[in-house]
Design an enzyme around this catalytic site. Structure first.
Site, PDB file in Angstrom:
ATOM      1  N   VAL A   1      19.803   1.486   1.570  1.00  0.00           N
ATOM      2  CA  VAL A   1      18.379   1.169   1.382  1.00  0.00           C
ATOM      3  C   VAL A   1      17.843   1.764   0.073  1.00  0.00           C
ATOM      4  O   VAL A   1      17.145   1.092  -0.688  1.00  0.00           O
ATOM      5  CB  VAL A   1      17.547   1.635   2.594  1.00  0.00           C
ATOM      6  CG1 VAL A   1      16.067   1.306   2.383  1.00  0.00           C
ATOM      7  CG2 VAL A   1      18.055   0.986   3.866  1.00  0.00           C
TER       8      VAL A   1
ATOM      9  N   ARG B   1       1.703   5.977  -1.963  1.00  0.00           N
ATOM     10  CA  ARG B   1       1.800   4.610  -2.477  1.00  0.00           C
ATOM     11  C   ARG B   1       0.816   3.667  -1.770  1.00  0.00           C
ATOM     12  O   ARG B   1       0.879   2.456  -1.928  1.00  0.00           O
ATOM     13  CB  ARG B   1       3.236   4.108  -2.304  1.00  0.00           C
ATOM     14  CG  ARG B   1       4.217   4.806  -3.246  1.00  0.00           C
ATOM     15  CD  ARG B   1       5.643   4.661  -2.790  1.00  0.00           C
ATOM     16  NE  ARG B   1       6.070   3.288  -2.648  1.00  0.00           N
ATOM     17  CZ  ARG B   1       6.514   2.523  -3.636  1.00  0.00           C
ATOM     18  NH1 ARG B   1       6.584   3.016  -4.844  1.00  0.00           N
ATOM     19  NH2 ARG B   1       6.886   1.279  -3.419  1.00  0.00           N
TER      20      ARG B   1
ATOM     21  N   LYS C   1       3.895   8.005  11.139  1.00  0.00           N
ATOM     22  CA  LYS C   1       3.281   8.056   9.799  1.00  0.00           C
ATOM     23  C   LYS C   1       3.309   6.679   9.134  1.00  0.00           C
ATOM     24  O   LYS C   1       2.314   6.254   8.549  1.00  0.00           O
ATOM     25  CB  LYS C   1       4.030   9.078   8.936  1.00  0.00           C
ATOM     26  CG  LYS C   1       3.856   8.916   7.445  1.00  0.00           C
ATOM     27  CD  LYS C   1       4.572   9.987   6.686  1.00  0.00           C
ATOM     28  CE  LYS C   1       5.689   9.604   5.764  1.00  0.00           C
ATOM     29  NZ  LYS C   1       5.777   8.394   5.037  1.00  0.00           N
ATOM     30  N   ASN C   2       4.455   6.022   9.228  1.00  0.00           N
ATOM     31  CA  ASN C   2       4.611   4.775   8.478  1.00  0.00           C
ATOM     32  C   ASN C   2       3.948   3.566   9.139  1.00  0.00           C
ATOM     33  O   ASN C   2       3.986   2.469   8.602  1.00  0.00           O
ATOM     34  CB  ASN C   2       6.093   4.511   8.190  1.00  0.00           C
ATOM     35  CG  ASN C   2       6.644   5.527   7.206  1.00  0.00           C
ATOM     36  OD1 ASN C   2       5.881   6.253   6.573  1.00  0.00           O
ATOM     37  ND2 ASN C   2       7.955   5.591   7.098  1.00  0.00           N
TER      38      ASN C   2
ATOM     39  N   ASP D   1      15.781   6.831   6.935  1.00  0.00           N
ATOM     40  CA  ASP D   1      15.050   8.091   7.138  1.00  0.00           C
ATOM     41  C   ASP D   1      15.685   8.991   8.209  1.00  0.00           C
ATOM     42  O   ASP D   1      15.318  10.147   8.338  1.00  0.00           O
ATOM     43  CB  ASP D   1      13.590   7.787   7.501  1.00  0.00           C
ATOM     44  CG  ASP D   1      12.937   6.935   6.435  1.00  0.00           C
ATOM     45  OD1 ASP D   1      12.627   7.473   5.371  1.00  0.00           O
ATOM     46  OD2 ASP D   1      12.775   5.720   6.660  1.00  0.00           O
TER      47      ASP D   1
ATOM     48  N   CYS E   1       7.829   9.538  -2.458  1.00  0.00           N
ATOM     49  CA  CYS E   1       8.980  10.434  -2.526  1.00  0.00           C
ATOM     50  C   CYS E   1       9.878  10.053  -3.693  1.00  0.00           C
ATOM     51  O   CYS E   1      10.034   8.885  -4.006  1.00  0.00           O
ATOM     52  CB  CYS E   1       9.753  10.363  -1.221  1.00  0.00           C
ATOM     53  SG  CYS E   1       8.984  11.320   0.076  1.00  0.00           S
TER      54      CYS E   1
HETATM   55  N1  EPU Z   1      11.811  -2.421  -3.330  1.00  0.00           N
HETATM   56  C1  EPU Z   1      11.836  -3.142  -4.506  1.00  0.00           C
HETATM   57  N2  EPU Z   1      10.663  -3.704  -4.958  1.00  0.00           N
HETATM   58  C2  EPU Z   1       9.482  -3.573  -4.279  1.00  0.00           C
HETATM   59  C3  EPU Z   1       9.466  -2.844  -3.077  1.00  0.00           C
HETATM   60  C4  EPU Z   1      10.657  -2.265  -2.630  1.00  0.00           C
HETATM   61  O1  EPU Z   1      12.881  -3.267  -5.134  1.00  0.00           O
HETATM   62  O2  EPU Z   1       8.453  -4.106  -4.746  1.00  0.00           O
HETATM   63  C5  EPU Z   1      13.060  -1.773  -2.866  1.00  0.00           C
HETATM   64  C6  EPU Z   1      12.936  -0.253  -2.883  1.00  0.00           C
HETATM   65  O3  EPU Z   1      13.183   0.279  -4.160  1.00  0.00           O
HETATM   66  C7  EPU Z   1      13.975   0.177  -1.867  1.00  0.00           C
HETATM   67  C8  EPU Z   1      13.955  -0.982  -0.857  1.00  0.00           C
HETATM   68  O4  EPU Z   1      13.297  -2.077  -1.508  1.00  0.00           O
HETATM   69  O5  EPU Z   1      15.249   0.255  -2.446  1.00  0.00           O
HETATM   70  C9  EPU Z   1      13.254  -0.664   0.438  1.00  0.00           C
HETATM   71  O6  EPU Z   1      11.936  -0.290   0.183  1.00  0.00           O
HETATM   72  P1  EPU Z   1      10.751  -0.649   1.185  1.00  0.00           P
HETATM   73  O7  EPU Z   1       9.744  -1.458   0.463  1.00  0.00           O
HETATM   74  O8  EPU Z   1      11.357  -1.214   2.423  1.00  0.00           O
HETATM   75  O9  EPU Z   1      10.190   0.780   1.476  1.00  0.00           O
HETATM   76  P2  EPU Z   1       8.685   1.255   1.451  1.00  0.00           P
HETATM   77  O10 EPU Z   1       7.796   0.287   2.105  1.00  0.00           O
HETATM   78  O11 EPU Z   1       8.345   1.732   0.082  1.00  0.00           O
HETATM   79  C10 EPU Z   1       8.797   2.416   3.787  1.00  0.00           C
HETATM   80  C11 EPU Z   1       8.596   3.800   4.278  1.00  0.00           C
HETATM   81  C12 EPU Z   1       9.751   4.671   3.858  1.00  0.00           C
HETATM   82  C13 EPU Z   1      11.025   4.091   4.424  1.00  0.00           C
HETATM   83  C14 EPU Z   1      11.190   2.633   3.975  1.00  0.00           C
HETATM   84  C15 EPU Z   1      12.400   1.955   4.596  1.00  0.00           C
HETATM   85  C16 EPU Z   1       6.200   3.993   4.271  1.00  0.00           C
HETATM   86  C17 EPU Z   1       4.979   4.642   3.712  1.00  0.00           C
HETATM   87  N3  EPU Z   1       7.359   4.336   3.736  1.00  0.00           N
HETATM   88  O12 EPU Z   1       8.819   2.529   2.372  1.00  0.00           O
HETATM   89  O13 EPU Z   1       9.539   5.936   4.428  1.00  0.00           O
HETATM   90  O14 EPU Z   1      12.129   4.844   3.993  1.00  0.00           O
HETATM   91  O15 EPU Z   1      10.008   1.882   4.324  1.00  0.00           O
HETATM   92  O16 EPU Z   1      12.299   1.952   5.992  1.00  0.00           O
HETATM   93  O17 EPU Z   1       6.101   3.225   5.222  1.00  0.00           O
HETATM   94  C18 EPU Z   1       9.524   8.257   4.565  1.00  0.00           C
HETATM   95  O18 EPU Z   1       8.840   8.124   5.588  1.00  0.00           O
HETATM   96  O19 EPU Z   1      10.014   9.355   4.187  1.00  0.00           O
HETATM   97  C19 EPU Z   1       9.812   7.087   3.751  1.00  0.00           C
HETATM   98  C20 EPU Z   1      10.304   7.149   2.511  1.00  0.00           C
END
Ligand code: EPU
Length: 436
Positions: free
Chosen positions: A333, A97, A23-24, A311, A121
């Site tokens: 995380v 997002r 998915k990601n 995850d 989420c």
């Molecule tokens: N963060 C910030 N500022 C930002 C972006 C992120 O502070 O502008 C923080 C977040 O709040 C969090 C940390 O950085 O504490 C990590 O967030 P990250 O940006 O790495 O996560 P994401 O890209 O929003 C993706 C996956 C998530 C997965 C995370 C970590 C997708 C669509 N989502 O999220 O997947 O947990 O990376 O590996 O790719 C899921 O599949 O259930 C899921 C939540």
């Protein structure tokens, strides 16, 4: 389709299931296709709600998207891209997002983009500050409007030198999707290096991008003036694989996960083995099973790749309620990813949450009053209850708990699980679960 199911637990899950693309990764590869001047083909695409959401968003921008569920083949023709209205984007995005990741490609192709209010989420604040700062550094002009943020690039986008304060997955993807066609060279330090990101880099390279990744989390991108479509097969969803593996462990079962790839599961497999689970890696996938006897407690910290994924944490915690002794899990995380344990406690598990960092990893949440460490004492029998799922991974973990519990549980809000688990009802049936 109803949003609640009844699960009668207490029996091991056994049998064979297939897991398709991640998915990601898939959602990001679909966005990347917008950068091409010719159509792209993505293979091994799962039939999950997030794919539907991204397809709708791409169509809204004039792309022609076709998906064949059976073969998992998805084609995207982005040749006739057009601007979309913020209200329509918000309606189609729902809780996704993805609109934020569309910005780079849309700025390159159309010169403008819109970000409506973002969902995702409910696992902490999930801010977008990194994303906005990156886009602005490339030259995007961001203005606030009642319907969201409007972005334009009056002077085009130019390469930047940028260091992430935290290796965010989304922010790294944002930078990649913008840098590939920005003028000049971009250098990113402290990048996320998750396998899904490496697959995105491979995809972008197929499209004509010039990207090199160093061993120290730095990435260099030389912007190119034109990109074309790709033909790519998505890597397997390692989160889904880990979820089914934990389900095998929690229920005393034996699950053959076709499509599972060892090279993306290394850290999970180590932990699975330490807890007492066994696995066989075969050419078709990985068989995960409970060998009988006691499971062992462990101390674990979630982390960015190559650490133990956040995850994987929730499904594994359910299995840890069945392990002998005290397990300690430090979530580094997300600040609020233990909300799902309330339901486990209601089912009889012993889980205590702490604000302190119960682990040696330097973590951003230690001083911030978030209950981000858990101590699980087991084994405890679980008994059926009524549950409302909080988020995607927490929700699947509730399902696992219900399957491990004696009696019949009612699980509400399971529609969330369709966002990321393909045909989980069919897979549960294939594994012998009693689910209505
Ligand atoms: N963060 C910030 N500022 C930002 C972006 C992120 O502070 O502008 C923080 C977040 O709040 C969090 C940390 O950085 O504490 C990590 O967030 P990250 O940006 O790495 O996560 P994401 O890209 O929003 C993706 C996956 C998530 C997965 C995370 C970590 C997708 C669509 N989502 O999220 O997947 O947990 O990376 O590996 O790719 C899921 O599949 O259930 C899921 C939540």
């Amino acid at each position: 389709m109803t949003d609640s199911i009844r699960v009668t637990g207490g029996a091991p899950l056994t049998g064979e299931i297939r897991v398709r693309g991640a998915k990601n990764f898939v959602s990001k590869a679909m966005v990347a296709a917008l950068l091409g001047s010719t159509p792209s083909t993505l293979r091994n695409v799962p039939d999950i709600r997030d794919v539907g959401v991204v397809s709708a968003l791409l169509r809204l921008h004039g792309a022609d998207v076709n998906y064949d569920v059976e073969s998992g083949e998805l084609t995207i023709d982005p040749t006739a891209l057009t601007k979309a209205d913020a209200a329509n984007i918000a309606e189609h995005a729902g809780s996704s997002r993805i609109p934020i990741l569309l910005c780079g490609p849309l700025l390159h192709r159309l010169g403008e983009a819109v970000i409506p209010d973002l969902g995702g989420c409910r696992i902490g604040d999930r801010p977008i500050d990194f994303h906005l700062e990156i886009l602005q550094r490339f030259g995007a002009v961001v203005t606030e409007h009642p319907d969201g943020l409007h972005l334009s690039a009056p002077n085009g986008l130019r390469g930047i030198k940028y260091r992430l304060s935290y290796p965010s997955v989304g922010a790294t993807e944002q930078l990649l999707l913008t840098a590939v066609m920005a003028e000049g060279i971009t250098r990113l330090d402290n990048a996320a290096v998750e396998p899904e990101i490496k697959d995105l880099i491979d995809t972008l390279q197929k499209m004509g991008a010039i990207i090199s990744v160093d061993t120290d989390r730095s990435v260099t991108i030389e912007g190119v003036g034109r990109m074309h479509g790709y033909d790519h097969t998505a890597l397997t969803d390692r989160i889904e694989v880990g979820s089914w593996a934990s389900a095998a462990l929690a229920t005393g079962g034996d699950i053959m996960v076709l499509g599972a790839q060892q090279r993306h599961m290394g850290m999970f497999l180590n932990v699975f083995r330490k807890v007492g689970g066994e696995f066989d890696v075969v050419p078709e996938g990985i068989r995960f099973y409970h060998p009988g006897g006691e499971l062992h407690s462990i101390a674990l910290q979630t982390d960015v790749h190559p650490g133990f994924m956040t995850d994987w944490q929730q499904p594994l915690v359910v299995a840890l309620t069945q392990a002998k002794g005290l397990s300690i899990v430090h979530e580094t995380v997300y600040e609020k990813r233990f909300g799902f344990t309330d339901a486990l406690v209601a089912m009889g598990a012993h889980v205590q949450l702490f604000r302190e960092c119960l682990g040696d990893k330097e973590c951003r949440f230690g001083q911030l009053n978030f209950k981000h460490s858990a101590v699980i004492s087991g084994p405890t029998p679980l008994t059926a209850t009524e549950i409302t799922v909080p988020d995607l991974r927490g929700g699947f973990s509730h399902l696992i708990a219900a399957l491990a519990a004696t009696g019949t549980s009612t699980v509400h809000g399971i529609g969330i699980i369709d966002r990321g688990y393909e045909d989980f009802r069919g897979k549960l049936a294939a594994l012998g679960a009693t689910v209505e």
